[in-house]
Design an enzyme around this catalytic site. Structure first.
Site, short mmCIF file in Angstrom:
data_model
loop_
_atom_site.label_atom_id
_atom_site.label_comp_id
_atom_site.label_asym_id
_atom_site.label_seq_id
_atom_site.Cartn_x
_atom_site.Cartn_y
_atom_site.Cartn_z
CG LEU A 187 -1.92 -1.09 1.45
CD1 LEU A 187 -2.53 -1.00 2.84
CD2 LEU A 187 -2.99 -1.02 0.38
CG HIS A 188 2.35 3.30 -3.18
ND1 HIS A 188 1.84 2.23 -3.86
CD2 HIS A 188 2.49 4.29 -4.09
CE1 HIS A 188 1.70 2.55 -5.13
NE2 HIS A 188 2.07 3.80 -5.30
NE ARG A 189 -2.22 3.70 -6.95
CZ ARG A 189 -1.57 4.33 -7.91
NH1 ARG A 189 -1.47 5.65 -7.85
NH2 ARG A 189 -1.01 3.68 -8.90
NE ARG B 73 1.84 9.15 0.61
CZ ARG B 73 2.04 10.36 0.11
NH1 ARG B 73 3.17 10.63 -0.53
NH2 ARG B 73 1.12 11.29 0.24
CG ASP C 291 -2.09 1.32 -2.94
OD1 ASP C 291 -0.95 0.95 -3.25
OD2 ASP C 291 -2.31 2.08 -1.97
#
Length: 367
Positions: free
Chosen positions: A207-209, A242, A286
């Site tokens: 997950l990073h968005r 992030r 994502d």
């Protein structure tokens, strides 16, 4: 044919995977001088340098050192520094790949200097202009001279926007070239064994968005969902920098650390990460590129997004768009069904780089 200096622009992890097969293919041509331009958009070792090593790439010819910052700050720095490079050492052709800020920024710099620009992976569209990547795609495609597409839907998008069909060439999926180039090393890597896991007996999470990780409530709901999902399937969570920062800031990291059935890892090199992908039972992500890789490998993918610029992955049935509220139900359905098995998709065959080289050879007289 004169020797042509060709800039291969890379700024973020997906870019490195896309330029590697093309760099190796062009290096075999006596008329081509491929030069890697690393913008520095990702500047952490785990986010860039390790990928160069895995993909057998030399050190970049040029490193712009653009660094981070907001989208505006980062893009401005890329445009400024790449313009200076092109003024001092103008290439015969600029090839930008994918849809990150480096893609758009370097395309803008090159075109304002009237340099020919080719976009590899052109024509992809999500239809969601709240995504920075969608803006990057639209702008890059609108100013590029040559548009090299991965799938027929990308051709259709470009034609519908008024692009001259003679500028479009369907070359296939360059990500599959990268995988096939290193498939032996990926298969023999023992990361899954090191983690004490068995093939097809765990789920992989990335997950990073910003839409998923920057809101405390949404990220908290995702963490709770992963904790619940781990009761059915052990999870390996490769945590993007992030995302890690947000998990710590929002006080959510300890929840994950305390769950024995969730293995937390830092960013992985390409070979290690793809070893995790190819052996997984399902992927929750994502990301854009992982949707393609799982489709190629026949691995169920649950994509935590409202839309995708890669509809072929949905059409082929391996990828499903899910939300925080639906991914647990969809995961249960995946686990109750047999694995799809590897799919055959036209031009997803490991020969995209060769087709791109053929395209460059044909246009070389006008460069």
């Amino acid at each position: 044919m004169n020797n042509i200096i060709i800039h291969l622009v890379a700024g973020a992890r997906p870019n490195f995977m896309k330029i590697a097969p093309l760099y190796h293919a062009l290096s075999k041509e006596d008329w081509a001088d491929p030069q890697i331009v690393h913008t520095g958009q990702h500047y952490d070792f785990d986010m860039s340098d390790s990928f160069f090593r895995d993909l057998q790439l030399p050190d970049p010819t040029y490193h712009l050192g653009a660094g981070g910052g907001s989208h505006g700050e980062q893009t401005a720095e890329i445009i400024k520094k790449y313009e200076a490079l092109c003024l001092e050492n103008p290439p015969g052709l600029v090839i930008v790949v994918g849809d990150v800020n480096s893609t758009m920024g370097c395309a803008i710099s090159a075109k304002k200097l009237c340099l020919p620009v080719a976009h590899l992976e052109a024509g992809l569209r999500s239809g969601d202009r709240t995504m920075p990547e969608e803006i990057n795609r639209l702008i890059t495609d609108s100013i590029s001279d040559y548009l090299w597409t991965p799938s027929p839907d990308a051709d259709a998008h470009l034609l519908a926007s008024g692009v001259d069909k003679d500028s479009i060439c369907l070359v296939g999926n360059i990500m599959i070239d990268a995988y096939e180039m290193l498939s032996g090393s990926i298969a023999s890597y023992d990361l899954v064994e090191q983690l004490g896991l068995s093939s097809q007996d765990y789920g992989l999470v990335t997950l990073h968005r910003p839409s998923n990780v920057d809101d405390r409530d949404k990220l908290g709901a995702l963490v709770d969902g992963l904790l619940e999902a781990s009761k059915s399937l052990p999870l390996v969570f490769s945590v993007h920098p992030r995302t890690r920062e947000r998990l710590v800031t929002f006080g959510l990291m300890k929840k994950l650390e305390d769950e024995a059935r969730i293995e937390l890892l830092g960013p992985q090199n390409y070979i290690g990460f793809m070893n995790l992908v190819m052996n997984s039972r399902a992927v929750i992500t994502d990301s854009g590129g992982i949707q393609e890789e799982t489709t190629y490998l026949g691995i169920p993918c649950l994509t935590l997004r409202d839309n995708t610029e890669r509809p072929i992955t949905i059409d082929r049935g391996t990828n499903t768009l899910v939300s925080v509220d639906t991914f647990l139900e969809k995961l249960k359905a995946v686990l109750a069904s047999p694995m799809p098995g590897r799919l055959q998709i036209e031009n997803w065959d490991g020969n995209t780089a060769s087709r791109v080289v053929d395209c460059i050879r044909k246009i070389a007289k006008s460069i």
